[in-house]
Design an enzyme around this catalytic site. Structure first.
Site, short mmCIF file in Angstrom:
data_model
loop_
_atom_site.label_atom_id
_atom_site.label_comp_id
_atom_site.label_asym_id
_atom_site.label_seq_id
_atom_site.Cartn_x
_atom_site.Cartn_y
_atom_site.Cartn_z
N TYR A 81 20.31 23.57 44.24
CA TYR A 81 20.75 23.77 42.86
C TYR A 81 19.81 24.75 42.15
O TYR A 81 20.24 25.67 41.48
CB TYR A 81 20.78 22.44 42.12
CG TYR A 81 21.33 22.56 40.72
CD1 TYR A 81 22.70 22.45 40.48
CD2 TYR A 81 20.49 22.80 39.63
CE1 TYR A 81 23.21 22.59 39.21
CE2 TYR A 81 20.99 22.94 38.36
CZ TYR A 81 22.35 22.83 38.14
OH TYR A 81 22.86 22.97 36.88
N PHE A 126 38.97 47.93 29.73
CA PHE A 126 39.55 47.17 30.83
C PHE A 126 40.13 45.89 30.20
O PHE A 126 39.64 45.45 29.15
CB PHE A 126 38.50 46.85 31.91
CG PHE A 126 39.11 46.16 33.09
CD1 PHE A 126 39.99 46.83 33.92
CD2 PHE A 126 38.83 44.82 33.36
CE1 PHE A 126 40.59 46.18 34.99
CE2 PHE A 126 39.42 44.18 34.43
CZ PHE A 126 40.30 44.85 35.25
N THR A 127 41.15 45.33 30.83
CA THR A 127 41.86 44.18 30.21
C THR A 127 40.91 43.05 29.79
O THR A 127 40.93 42.61 28.63
CB THR A 127 42.89 43.59 31.19
OG1 THR A 127 42.25 43.40 32.46
CG2 THR A 127 44.09 44.50 31.37
N ASP A 133 29.55 49.24 32.76
CA ASP A 133 30.35 48.36 33.60
C ASP A 133 30.37 49.00 34.98
O ASP A 133 31.04 50.01 35.20
CB ASP A 133 31.76 48.21 33.03
CG ASP A 133 32.66 47.31 33.89
OD1 ASP A 133 32.30 47.05 35.06
OD2 ASP A 133 33.72 46.88 33.39
N LYS A 186 34.27 43.59 43.55
CA LYS A 186 34.50 44.98 43.96
C LYS A 186 33.19 45.56 44.49
O LYS A 186 33.06 45.79 45.67
CB LYS A 186 35.00 45.79 42.76
CG LYS A 186 36.39 45.33 42.32
CD LYS A 186 36.44 45.08 40.86
CE LYS A 186 37.76 44.46 40.46
NZ LYS A 186 37.87 44.32 39.03
N ARG A 211 51.02 48.34 35.84
CA ARG A 211 50.04 48.71 34.82
C ARG A 211 50.81 49.45 33.74
O ARG A 211 50.87 50.67 33.73
CB ARG A 211 48.97 49.64 35.45
CG ARG A 211 48.00 48.91 36.34
CD ARG A 211 47.08 48.06 35.51
NE ARG A 211 46.13 47.31 36.30
CZ ARG A 211 45.58 46.20 35.85
NH1 ARG A 211 45.89 45.72 34.67
NH2 ARG A 211 44.69 45.56 36.56
N PHE A 219 52.34 38.59 31.67
CA PHE A 219 52.55 39.24 32.98
C PHE A 219 52.13 38.36 34.14
O PHE A 219 52.59 38.53 35.25
CB PHE A 219 51.80 40.58 33.04
CG PHE A 219 50.32 40.47 32.79
CD1 PHE A 219 49.84 40.48 31.49
CD2 PHE A 219 49.43 40.35 33.84
CE1 PHE A 219 48.47 40.37 31.24
CE2 PHE A 219 48.07 40.24 33.60
CZ PHE A 219 47.58 40.24 32.30
C1 LIG Z 1 37.63 43.79 37.89
C2 LIG Z 1 36.92 44.38 36.76
C3 LIG Z 1 36.30 43.59 35.78
C4 LIG Z 1 36.39 42.08 35.80
O1 LIG Z 1 35.80 41.53 36.92
P1 LIG Z 1 36.27 40.12 37.52
O2 LIG Z 1 35.31 39.84 38.61
O3 LIG Z 1 37.69 40.27 37.98
O4 LIG Z 1 36.18 39.12 36.41
C5 LIG Z 1 35.63 44.23 34.75
N1 LIG Z 1 35.58 45.57 34.69
C6 LIG Z 1 36.17 46.36 35.61
C7 LIG Z 1 36.09 47.84 35.49
C8 LIG Z 1 36.87 45.80 36.67
O5 LIG Z 1 37.46 46.60 37.58
#
Ligand SMILES: *Cc1c(COP(=O)(O)O)cnc(C)c1O
Length: 480
Positions: free
Chosen positions: A79, A131-132, A221, A264, A387, A453
């Protein structure tokens, strides 16, 4: 790497061999028709067993290396204070050249923490593009997003190698007037929603200078940073001989805070925030145990952390970070040669079809990108991601805004698909383009109020899918 054959053909070569495989189904046409109906024409509601090529996203579905899998088996579970965490922390801080690391369960968790700590009601956060999840977290705490992208960012037929650049004069003018209301400026690497488009290091350097002149934090980001690193090295003359590490260090030194989704970057899962700014670190730190988990795991499993540490180190390898972009470029270039409207130049994360040009006869309010996605699933068992207007949210009066772009994203999770699968996808998209007049719009059967969506259901307007299926059977001699 790219290869030119004796015959004169050019294509990307895989610089890896496949040692673990997962069986794929090729659902027959009849099954695809049925599963699409059951999913209410919503790509998110399709079941994986009914999909041949899943090009929905690159998030958390990139192929890991043998070394990542091996590291996962050495993970030290605890932990607090696990050896795994300290291995990861060392790699992350070296990678980003920063002093402090806060682990989180994924990218949006970093955005949650940043928004909660820095954004006050009425504040504005300037950025190259939203970004969303970023926008959702900023608006959730009462802030607004200001976007200063280039005009070309939204034009699909472009040759600009850096469509993700910030418009510097718009940013500077805005900060001259409103700096007091800006908690930070955000730059997104490999700008996701406009087609995985990168920014240049030259642009980033200037953004950083503008921020410093105005005493404003620059937040990066870095979720799609590996693609952006590849594009800086291959498209920006000044850095063609620089190592990935040198480019990374330069980017890090220009940034005050960096966060990322490890779904990613690093081909694993999880996320984190890094900074050398002690005050910022101390302000954010309490939110990690509150929302994520203790400071030595932040909501991640130890296996994810081991895979992330190895994956970050593998990002220095140019062959590894090239694979995604060169396969995407192949797909984009081949479709372009066939006259299919795609977002150009090729970016990272996937190939994007320009739906507004593909089926201009379907208007925004009949969700053309989701309709094209449905048609592609029917035709090839291929799943993409809408999109466009379907992903927008109605305003308080119920009015539906039209999306700036209508794209169908065909993500290429890194190292997952083979060349013959890409060729198959190109062929099915080409067939669909030749029969584009058969594709119609969609209408709601059940429209949820929030994040519609993800789980809303729809149906084709006027039953256009029946004609499409009939012609498909005739042309491609499909089963049944
Ligand atoms: C995917 C993504 C996020 C969010 O990351 P998650 O791990 O899905 O929460 C934020 N910014 C960008 C540019 C992304 O591609």
């Amino acid at each position: 790497m790219n290869i030119k054959t004796f015959k004169g053909e050019k294509f990307p070569l895989e610089l890896h061999k496949v040692r673990v495989v997962q069986k794929l189904n090729f659902p027959p046409l009849k099954r695809r028709v049925k599963s699409l109906q059951e999913a209410g024409y919503n790509m998110f509601l399709l079941k994986n067993d009914d999909i041949f090529l899943d090009m929905l996203t690159d998030s958390g579905v990139n192929a890991m290396s043998d070394n990542q899998i091996a590291a996962m088996n050495q993970a030290d579970d605890s932990y607090a204070g696990s050896a795994t965490y300290f291995r990861l922390e060392k790699v992350v801080l070296e990678f980003f050249n920063k002093k402090y690391f806060l682990p989180t369960h994924q990218g949006r968790a970093c955005e949650h923490i940043l928004a909660k700590v820095f954004v006050k009601p009425g504040n504005a956060v300037p950025m190259n593009y939203h970004f969303t999840t970023t926008k959702a977290h900023i608006t959730e705490v009462g802030g607004v997003v200001e976007q200063f992208f280039l005009n070309e960012a939204l034009i699909s037929d472009s040759k600009n190698p850096f469509k993700g650049n910030m418009d510097l004069s718009l940013l500077e003018d805005y900060l001259d007037k409103h700096a007091a209301n800006v908690p930070f400026v955000r730059m997104e690497a490999g700008t996701n929603l406009i087609g995985g488009q990168p920014w240049s290091l030259d642009n980033y350097e200037k953004v950083s200078k503008i921020c410093r002149d105005h005493h404003i934090l620059l937040v990066l980001d870095a979720s799609l940073l590996s693609d952006n690193l590849y594009f800086i090295k291959t498209r920006e003359e000044a850095y063609k001989d620089a190592s990935i590490k040198e480019i990374l260090t330069k980017i890090s030194d220009l940034s005050d805070i960096i966060y990322f989704s490890a779904r990613k970057l690093s081909f694993s899962r999880g996320g984190g925030i890094v900074t050398s700014n002690l005050a910022a670190y101390e302000a954010m730190r309490p939110l990690v145990p509150l929302y994520e988990g203790f400071l030595t795991y932040g909501g991640m499993s130890i296996r994810e952390m081991e895979a992330m540490a190895v994956g970050l180190n593998e990002t220095y390898d140019f062959d590894i970070i090239s694979q995604g972009p060169i396969f995407i470029k192949y797909m984009v270039d081949e479709l372009d040669k066939l006259g299919v409207p795609v977002v150009k130049p090729a970016g990272g994360l996937g190939c994007h079809l320009d739906v507004a040009k593909f089926i201009p006869h379907v208007n925004h309010h009949q969700y053309p990108a989701e309709a094209l996605g449905s048609a592609l699933y029917l035709v090839g068992g291929i799943r993409g991601m809408e999109r466009g207007t379907l992903s927008e949210q109605r305003d308080s009066l119920g009015v539906e805004p039209e999306s700036e772009v209508e794209l169908l994203r065909l993500a290429l999770p890194r190292r997952v698909f083979t060349m013959s699968q890409i060729k198959y996808a190109i062929d099915r998209i080409y067939w669909l383009y030749q029969h584009r007049e058969l594709i119609g719009g969609l209408e709601w059967v059940m429209e949820p109020e929030v994040l519609r969506f993800f789980y809303g259901t729809l149906r084709p307007i006027g039953g256009w899918e029946n004609k499409l299926i009939k012609v498909l059977k005739k042309d491609l001699g499909q089963e049944e």
